[in-house]
Scaffold this active site. Structure first.
Site, PDB file in Angstrom:
ATOM      1  N   GLU A 159       0.841  -1.202   0.000  1.00  0.00           N
ATOM      2  CA  GLU A 159       0.000   0.000   0.000  1.00  0.00           C
ATOM      3  C   GLU A 159       0.876   1.253   0.000  1.00  0.00           C
ATOM      4  O   GLU A 159       0.627   2.211   0.723  1.00  0.00           O
ATOM      5  CB  GLU A 159      -0.955   0.003   1.198  1.00  0.00           C
ATOM      6  CG  GLU A 159      -1.895  -1.183   1.218  1.00  0.00           C
ATOM      7  CD  GLU A 159      -2.676  -1.308   2.520  1.00  0.00           C
ATOM      8  OE1 GLU A 159      -2.506  -0.470   3.422  1.00  0.00           O
ATOM      9  OE2 GLU A 159      -3.451  -2.268   2.629  1.00  0.00           O
ATOM     10  N   ILE A 160       1.909   1.203  -0.812  1.00  0.00           N
ATOM     11  CA  ILE A 160       2.885   2.288  -0.897  1.00  0.00           C
ATOM     12  C   ILE A 160       2.462   3.253  -2.001  1.00  0.00           C
ATOM     13  O   ILE A 160       2.215   2.835  -3.134  1.00  0.00           O
ATOM     14  CB  ILE A 160       4.287   1.719  -1.217  1.00  0.00           C
ATOM     15  CG1 ILE A 160       4.731   0.731  -0.134  1.00  0.00           C
ATOM     16  CG2 ILE A 160       5.306   2.807  -1.434  1.00  0.00           C
ATOM     17  CD1 ILE A 160       5.093   1.335   1.180  1.00  0.00           C
TER      18      ILE A 160
END
Length: 198
Positions: free
Chosen positions: A170-171
């Protein structure tokens, strides 16, 4: 060091050895440390899947966060132990940690109980996350990522449960123009510090 006929660590048989490191000054012991280790071979094969000691193992996994509900983030070891025992009873054998380095005691439990772990380092690279606010890791990434990944790998590389490193999930950088370059830099550090895992 050679172990002639090792008792291999596996999900069904999480056998651990102990390596004792001793520092002596002349004949006097000034420091001693026992490192639990497991001997195993973990391979990801495009045709055969995941092989642990040459045998195909299906990863039945979950993703868990480092907190324990109302107990908070400073989780007593017994809480983790109970949670892992319940997951084992459900048929779980693999865990992805998210999104930051876990307490070493958690990985010790995974070693002892026979869980396979994807060990995750980051929740944020260069692109800040809205929910983190202005004080996230993105402020420090360029200066600290190499040192932090090196320390992360050095701390956890003796855990037989750790079969994968994760540079993050979830970068925000995943869709950024230079996101792939950032990932390449991170992977270079992971692979330099531990060429035995992916």
């Amino acid at each position: 060091m050679t172990v002639a006929k090792p008792n291999l660590w596996s999900v069904a048989n999480p056998y651990l050895y102990k390596v004792r490191s001793t520092v002596r000054v002349e004949d006097r012991v000034v420091d001693q440390y026992d490192t639990p280790i497991g001997i195993r071979e973990a391979i990801f094969d495009a045709d055969k899947g995941f092989l642990l000691n040459g045998e195909h193992v299906k990863l039945n996994g979950v993703c868990i966060h480092h907190d324990a509900g109302c107990v908070g983030a400073a989780v007593p070891e017994r809480v983790w132990e109970r949670r892992l025992q319940l997951l084992r009873e459900m048929g779980c054998n693999a865990i992805r940690t998210s999104h930051n380095p876990y307490a070493e005691e958690f990985l010790d439990l995974c070693d002892r109980l026979g869980f396979l772990v994807m060990n995750e380092a980051f929740d944020e690279w260069k692109v800040p996350k809205g929910q983190i606010g202005p004080y996230g890791y993105s402020n420090y990434f360029d200066e600290w990522y190499e040192r932090d990944v090196t320390n992360f790998v050095h701390r956890d590389r003796n855990h037989p449960s750790v079969v994968l490193w994760s540079a993050g999930n979830e970068i925000g950088d995943q869709s950024a123009a230079n996101g792939a370059d950032t990932l390449r830099k991170l992977l270079a550090v992971f692979h330099t510090e531990d060429p035995t895992r992916w």
